[in-house]
Enzyme design. Structure first.
Site, PDB file in Angstrom:
ATOM      1  N   LYS A   1      82.396  57.244  61.226  1.00 27.60           N
ATOM      2  CA  LYS A   1      81.656  57.970  62.268  1.00 27.60           C
ATOM      3  C   LYS A   1      82.484  59.101  62.838  1.00 27.60           C
ATOM      4  O   LYS A   1      81.960  60.174  63.128  1.00 27.60           O
ATOM      5  CB  LYS A   1      81.187  57.022  63.382  1.00 27.60           C
ATOM      6  CG  LYS A   1      80.046  56.123  62.939  1.00 27.60           C
ATOM      7  CD  LYS A   1      79.285  55.523  64.111  1.00 27.60           C
ATOM      8  CE  LYS A   1      78.089  54.706  63.608  1.00 27.60           C
ATOM      9  NZ  LYS A   1      77.419  53.968  64.675  1.00 27.60           N
TER      10      LYS A   1
ATOM     11  N   LYS B   1      74.509  53.802  51.948  1.00 27.93           N
ATOM     12  CA  LYS B   1      73.488  52.912  52.514  1.00 27.93           C
ATOM     13  C   LYS B   1      72.450  53.716  53.299  1.00 27.93           C
ATOM     14  O   LYS B   1      72.762  54.789  53.830  1.00 27.93           O
ATOM     15  CB  LYS B   1      74.130  51.844  53.396  1.00 27.93           C
ATOM     16  CG  LYS B   1      74.648  52.340  54.714  1.00 27.93           C
ATOM     17  CD  LYS B   1      74.883  51.187  55.692  1.00 27.93           C
ATOM     18  CE  LYS B   1      75.211  51.770  57.058  1.00 27.93           C
ATOM     19  NZ  LYS B   1      75.167  50.849  58.163  1.00 27.93           N
TER      20      LYS B   1
ATOM     21  N   LYS C   1      70.546  55.879  59.655  1.00 26.39           N
ATOM     22  CA  LYS C   1      69.982  56.877  60.570  1.00 26.39           C
ATOM     23  C   LYS C   1      70.772  58.171  60.536  1.00 26.39           C
ATOM     24  O   LYS C   1      70.285  59.223  60.866  1.00 26.39           O
ATOM     25  CB  LYS C   1      70.042  56.351  62.003  1.00 26.39           C
ATOM     26  CG  LYS C   1      69.170  55.162  62.259  1.00 26.39           C
ATOM     27  CD  LYS C   1      69.591  54.453  63.538  1.00 26.39           C
ATOM     28  CE  LYS C   1      68.985  53.076  63.599  1.00 26.39           C
ATOM     29  NZ  LYS C   1      69.555  52.241  64.658  1.00 26.39           N
TER      30      LYS C   1
HETATM   31  P1  AMP Z   1      72.284  50.055  62.769  1.00 23.40           P
HETATM   32  O1  AMP Z   1      71.177  50.854  62.190  1.00 23.40           O
HETATM   33  O2  AMP Z   1      73.598  50.485  62.209  1.00 23.40           O
HETATM   34  O3  AMP Z   1      72.250  49.963  64.263  1.00 23.40           O
HETATM   35  O4  AMP Z   1      72.104  48.558  62.233  1.00 23.40           O
HETATM   36  C1  AMP Z   1      71.244  47.568  62.768  1.00 23.40           C
HETATM   37  C2  AMP Z   1      71.235  46.373  61.845  1.00 23.40           C
HETATM   38  O5  AMP Z   1      70.663  46.741  60.587  1.00 23.40           O
HETATM   39  C3  AMP Z   1      72.624  45.797  61.503  1.00 23.40           C
HETATM   40  O6  AMP Z   1      72.546  44.387  61.448  1.00 23.40           O
HETATM   41  C4  AMP Z   1      72.930  46.352  60.154  1.00 23.40           C
HETATM   42  O7  AMP Z   1      73.778  45.508  59.397  1.00 23.40           O
HETATM   43  C5  AMP Z   1      71.555  46.445  59.509  1.00 23.40           C
HETATM   44  N1  AMP Z   1      71.505  47.566  58.566  1.00 23.40           N
HETATM   45  C6  AMP Z   1      71.618  48.892  58.868  1.00 23.40           C
HETATM   46  N2  AMP Z   1      71.501  49.653  57.770  1.00 23.40           N
HETATM   47  C7  AMP Z   1      71.303  48.788  56.740  1.00 23.40           C
HETATM   48  C8  AMP Z   1      71.095  48.956  55.328  1.00 23.40           C
HETATM   49  N3  AMP Z   1      71.040  50.164  54.768  1.00 23.40           N
HETATM   50  N4  AMP Z   1      70.929  47.844  54.574  1.00 23.40           N
HETATM   51  C9  AMP Z   1      70.950  46.611  55.122  1.00 23.40           C
HETATM   52  N5  AMP Z   1      71.139  46.383  56.432  1.00 23.40           N
HETATM   53  C10 AMP Z   1      71.311  47.447  57.232  1.00 23.40           C
END
Ligand code: AMP
Ligand code: TRP
Length: 328
Positions: free
Chosen positions: A111, A194, A197
């Protein structure tokens, strides 16, 4: 009963990676475990936004959590800033983790590298300490998250162990629970990264609120590879393997066996797109109902905050007593 906790930041709209990697497992887990789920608005302050944005995002995310199936009568769904013990214990966690440990966090490295010329807050660096507080405050046994969060759960365990070693047994040792199918949903345009956002383009991201036509188009344009063999091989064929994993996660079955049913990319892309559209339909209908009644959403979150505080305040006091802070 096993205590489960996981949280999500109210930054931007929820995408397929969040759903398959995290939210869907939360919904299943609420019937088997004592489930706590936080919308971590304080974590989202690590990247600054305009006034008002975080509150709006918090309500929209709450509506989405209920729309995907978290039941406010069963699970405790709360907003982090409604439970002041989070930042309070977060400070104690900052004093229990080392600068070196925080420096090794890949999420911080990624980040901060992406924000090179921009403001990098100290909060972005100390973020894992607040996350450790989120987890340890609830005597959490299991933390269901996507693979990308493994390192944050490991550091939480290190912090808990160090605190318990210094001040006596205080915190329960949590363990990560990472699903196999859907654990890492990749960007449709860049299948070696991955789905996230913070991607450069929206074309590789499928949002849970995307219209069916947009979902189908994104899958149709998904990047595959130059040869045309359908085979499940993450290393050699990341694009095709990602589609197979998404199809497996939405319809059941395994990516390996699904691969044998296709000889061309086109049908794999359209079937995966259609499976996702079907899965999203009922979620979208419930979301639109919920977001239309913000008063009811606020009421549900206030109930969640009460239930969360009842647990968090006891653990926080236990930690203060273990250290020997005098009571007020
Ligand atoms: P975040 O979008 O980073 O706030 O992630 C929220 C939740 O979604 C967390 O538990 C992450 O591990 C899961 N997560 C985010 N992006 C992915 C992805 N591309 N594949 C699987 N899990 C994800
Ligand atoms: N760091 C997590 C993410 O970016 C969000 C999070 C904050 C979290 N606190 C947590 C996840 C506690 C699980 C448990 O996705």
């Amino acid at each position: 009963m096993t205590r489960v906790l996981s949280c999500i930041q109210p930054t931007g709209d929820v995408h397929l990676g969040n759903y398959l990697g995290a939210l869907r497992n939360w919904v299943i887990g609420q019937h088997e475990c004592d489930a706590f789920h936080g919308i971590v608005d304080l974590h989202s302050l690590t990247i600054t936004t305009e006034p008002g944005v975080v509150g709006d995002n918090t309500l929209r995310l709450a509506a989405m959590l209920f729309a995907v199936g978290l039941d406010p009568e069963i699970a405790t769904v709360f907003v982090q800033s409604h439970v002041p013990e989070h930042p309070q214990l977060g400070w104690i966690m900052e004093c229990t983790v080392s600068y070196g440990e925080l420096s090794r966090m890949t999420q911080f490295k990624d980040k901060s590298a992406k924000r090179e010329a921009e403001f990098i807050s100290a909060g972005l660096f100390t973020y894992p300490a607040l996350q450790a507080a989120d987890i340890l405050l609830y005597d959490t046994d299991e933390v269901p998250v996507g693979e990308d969060q493994r390192q944050h759960i490991e550091i939480t365990r290190d912090i808990a162990e160090r605190f318990n070693g210094r001040f006596g047994q205080t915190f329960v040792m949590p363990k990560p629970v990472i699903p196999r199918a859907g654990a890492r949903v990749m960007d449709l345009q860049d299948p070696t990264s991955k789905m996230s956002k913070s991607a450069n383009s929206e074309a590789g991201l499928v949002y849970l609120l995307d219209e069916p036509a947009a979902v189908l188009k994104k899958f149709k344009r998904a990047v595959t590879d130059s040869d045309s063999e359908v085979r499940y091989d993450r290393a050699e064929k990341p694009g095709v393997s990602n589609l197979l994993e998404i199809l497996a996660a939405t319809t059941g079955g395994t990516p390996e066996t699904l691969a044998t049913q296709y000889t061309q990319y086109g049908p794999l892309k359209s079937d995966t797109g259609e499976a996702v559209v079907e899965m999203l339909k009922p979620i979208q209908a419930r979301y639109h109902e919920l977001i239309a009644d913000r008063g009811e959403l606020a009421r549900l979150l206030s109930t969640g905050a009460h239930k969360a505080r009842a647990v968090a305040s006891v653990t926080y006091q236990r930690a203060c007593d273990a250290i020997g802070l005098i009571r007020s």
